[in-house]
Scaffold this motif. Structure first.
Motif, mmCIF file in Angstrom:
data_model
loop_
_atom_site.group_PDB
_atom_site.id
_atom_site.type_symbol
_atom_site.label_atom_id
_atom_site.label_comp_id
_atom_site.label_asym_id
_atom_site.label_seq_id
_atom_site.Cartn_x
_atom_site.Cartn_y
_atom_site.Cartn_z
ATOM 1 N N LYS A 120 7.535 29.236 25.804
ATOM 2 C CA LYS A 120 7.476 30.560 25.178
ATOM 3 C C LYS A 120 8.195 31.599 26.033
ATOM 4 O O LYS A 120 8.900 32.464 25.511
ATOM 5 C CB LYS A 120 6.021 30.982 24.947
ATOM 6 N N GLN A 121 8.021 31.506 27.331
ATOM 7 C CA GLN A 121 8.685 32.442 28.234
ATOM 8 C C GLN A 121 10.202 32.288 28.149
ATOM 9 O O GLN A 121 10.931 33.274 28.055
ATOM 10 C CB GLN A 121 8.200 32.216 29.660
ATOM 11 N N ARG A 122 10.674 31.066 28.153
ATOM 12 C CA ARG A 122 12.117 30.822 28.051
ATOM 13 C C ARG A 122 12.658 31.262 26.696
ATOM 14 O O ARG A 122 13.758 31.794 26.593
ATOM 15 C CB ARG A 122 12.421 29.342 28.276
ATOM 16 N N GLU A 123 11.889 31.032 25.637
ATOM 17 C CA GLU A 123 12.296 31.427 24.294
ATOM 18 C C GLU A 123 12.444 32.956 24.210
ATOM 19 O O GLU A 123 13.430 33.463 23.665
ATOM 20 C CB GLU A 123 11.272 30.931 23.272
ATOM 21 N N MET A 124 11.479 33.687 24.754
ATOM 22 C CA MET A 124 11.557 35.154 24.760
ATOM 23 C C MET A 124 12.770 35.627 25.569
ATOM 24 O O MET A 124 13.469 36.554 25.172
ATOM 25 C CB MET A 124 10.273 35.756 25.338
ATOM 26 N N HIS A 125 13.009 34.981 26.692
ATOM 27 C CA HIS A 125 14.154 35.332 27.527
ATOM 28 C C HIS A 125 15.455 35.111 26.751
ATOM 29 O O HIS A 125 16.364 35.944 26.785
ATOM 30 C CB HIS A 125 14.131 34.504 28.814
ATOM 31 N N HIS A 126 15.535 33.996 26.032
ATOM 32 C CA HIS A 126 16.720 33.692 25.238
ATOM 33 C C HIS A 126 16.921 34.741 24.140
ATOM 34 O O HIS A 126 18.041 35.217 23.922
ATOM 35 C CB HIS A 126 16.592 32.292 24.627
ATOM 36 N N LYS A 127 15.841 35.108 23.443
ATOM 37 C CA LYS A 127 15.933 36.115 22.388
ATOM 38 C C LYS A 127 16.404 37.452 22.960
ATOM 39 O O LYS A 127 17.223 38.145 22.347
ATOM 40 C CB LYS A 127 14.587 36.290 21.684
ATOM 41 N N ASP A 128 15.899 37.823 24.113
ATOM 42 C CA ASP A 128 16.329 39.065 24.758
ATOM 43 C C ASP A 128 17.819 39.031 25.086
ATOM 44 O O ASP A 128 18.529 40.023 24.896
ATOM 45 C CB ASP A 128 15.525 39.329 26.029
ATOM 46 N N ASN A 129 18.288 37.890 25.576
ATOM 47 C CA ASN A 129 19.710 37.764 25.900
ATOM 48 C C ASN A 129 20.581 37.871 24.646
ATOM 49 O O ASN A 129 21.621 38.533 24.660
ATOM 50 C CB ASN A 129 19.992 36.444 26.611
ATOM 51 N N ILE A 130 20.174 37.224 23.573
ATOM 52 C CA ILE A 130 20.930 37.289 22.318
ATOM 53 C C ILE A 130 20.970 38.721 21.806
ATOM 54 O O ILE A 130 22.026 39.215 21.382
ATOM 55 C CB ILE A 130 20.317 36.340 21.258
ATOM 56 N N GLU A 131 19.840 39.409 21.851
ATOM 57 C CA GLU A 131 19.783 40.800 21.401
ATOM 58 C C GLU A 131 20.712 41.687 22.228
ATOM 59 O O GLU A 131 21.431 42.527 21.684
ATOM 60 C CB GLU A 131 18.345 41.309 21.492
ATOM 61 N N MET A 132 20.734 41.487 23.518
ATOM 62 C CA MET A 132 21.595 42.269 24.386
ATOM 63 C C MET A 132 23.067 41.979 24.076
ATOM 64 O O MET A 132 23.888 42.896 24.026
ATOM 65 C CB MET A 132 21.299 41.957 25.861
ATOM 66 N N GLN A 133 23.411 40.734 23.852
ATOM 67 C CA GLN A 133 24.792 40.383 23.520
ATOM 68 C C GLN A 133 25.200 40.999 22.186
ATOM 69 O O GLN A 133 26.333 41.479 22.038
ATOM 70 C CB GLN A 133 24.948 38.862 23.468
ATOM 71 N N ASN A 134 24.292 41.006 21.208
ATOM 72 C CA ASN A 134 24.604 41.619 19.920
ATOM 73 C C ASN A 134 24.845 43.120 20.063
ATOM 74 O O ASN A 134 25.759 43.666 19.443
ATOM 75 C CB ASN A 134 23.493 41.343 18.903
ATOM 76 N N ARG A 135 24.037 43.786 20.872
ATOM 77 C CA ARG A 135 24.261 45.217 21.106
ATOM 78 C C ARG A 135 25.598 45.456 21.783
ATOM 79 O O ARG A 135 26.330 46.390 21.446
ATOM 80 C CB ARG A 135 23.133 45.805 21.952
ATOM 81 N N PHE A 136 25.945 44.598 22.712
ATOM 82 C CA PHE A 136 27.220 44.717 23.413
ATOM 83 C C PHE A 136 28.378 44.538 22.437
ATOM 84 O O PHE A 136 29.354 45.289 22.462
ATOM 85 C CB PHE A 136 27.281 43.682 24.543
ATOM 86 N N LEU A 137 28.282 43.549 21.551
ATOM 87 C CA LEU A 137 29.333 43.323 20.555
ATOM 88 C C LEU A 137 29.478 44.508 19.608
ATOM 89 O O LEU A 137 30.587 44.897 19.238
ATOM 90 C CB LEU A 137 29.057 42.043 19.766
ATOM 91 N N THR A 138 28.354 45.108 19.225
ATOM 92 C CA THR A 138 28.388 46.272 18.347
ATOM 93 C C THR A 138 29.125 47.424 19.018
ATOM 94 O O THR A 138 29.967 48.088 18.398
ATOM 95 C CB THR A 138 26.956 46.705 17.975
ATOM 96 N N VAL A 139 28.852 47.651 20.268
ATOM 97 C CA VAL A 139 29.529 48.714 21.017
ATOM 98 C C VAL A 139 31.018 48.411 21.129
ATOM 99 O O VAL A 139 31.867 49.294 20.938
ATOM 100 C CB VAL A 139 28.886 48.897 22.416
ATOM 101 N N LEU A 140 31.363 47.170 21.412
ATOM 102 C CA LEU A 140 32.779 46.799 21.511
ATOM 103 C C LEU A 140 33.501 46.990 20.182
ATOM 104 O O LEU A 140 34.640 47.463 20.140
ATOM 105 C CB LEU A 140 32.924 45.351 21.971
ATOM 106 N N LYS A 141 32.852 46.632 19.067
ATOM 107 C CA LYS A 141 33.457 46.817 17.742
ATOM 108 C C LYS A 141 33.701 48.291 17.470
ATOM 109 O O LYS A 141 34.744 48.664 16.930
ATOM 110 C CB LYS A 141 32.558 46.219 16.654
#
Length: 180
Positions: A152-173
């Motif tokens: 569960k801890q690793r899953e939450m960490h993964h979700k946080d990383n994906i969310e951060m990458q999506n925000r980064f992509l939105t800013v880049l776009k």
């Protein structure tokens, strides 16, 4: 005399940790209290003595934290550690590590016990409340709960990383769209 000085400092530690002009008054009070017990030393000498004790404490602590080195002991280490662990420069409020994750130190002043969040393996190592990580021997039923918690801890960490990458992509776009 040194133990008496440490006890006097314990009573005034909160005022001595503040960086203001009241420190001279506090040191004069400490010198006065110790003079009543037969030690005729000036407030400046006590201030220097405390500075040297803190320096020695830090050097012993650093030597003991080094790998492949023999444990260094010092008579006043535990007494001074109890005073010093309340300062964030010495014992940080939290630690972030790529090996052990994020740990927050909390102190229960009444019992002098430390606990760490997100880590079920922290146990008190001394009566002064420092913590160390210890692997517990797990029984088969307890082992499953451990792995579920880890998953569960690793899953939450993964979700946080994906969310951060999506925000980064939105800013880049948005930046790319503005440039065209």
């Amino acid at each position: 005399m040194t133990k008496l000085l440490i006890e006097e400092i314990r009573e005034h530690i909160s005022l001595l940790n503040k960086k203001n002009s009241m420190q001279k008054k506090i040191w004069k009070e400490i010198a006065s209290n110790l003079k009543k017990r037969g030690y005729n030393i000036t407030d400046e000498q006590y201030s220097v003595k405390w500075k040297n004790l803190k320096q020695k404490y830090k050097s012993v602590r650093n030597a003991n934290n080094e790998t492949d080195s023999a444990t260094v002991s010092w008579v006043y280490f535990d007494l001074i550690e109890e005073l010093m662990k309340t300062t964030p420069e010495v014992t940080p409020v939290s630690l972030a590590s790529n090996i052990r994750g994020f740990r927050v130190h909390k102190e229960n002043v009444s019992t002098r016990e430390h606990s760490e969040s997100n880590d079920g393996n922290a146990v008190p190592s001394t009566s002064y409340g420092t913590t160390r990580n210890v692997r517990k021997r797990t029984r088969e039923g307890n082992e499953l709960a451990y792995y579920e918690k880890l998953y569960k801890q690793r899953e939450m960490h993964h979700k946080d990383n994906i969310e951060m990458q999506n925000r980064f992509l939105t800013v880049l776009k948005e930046i790319y769209k503005d440039d065209q």
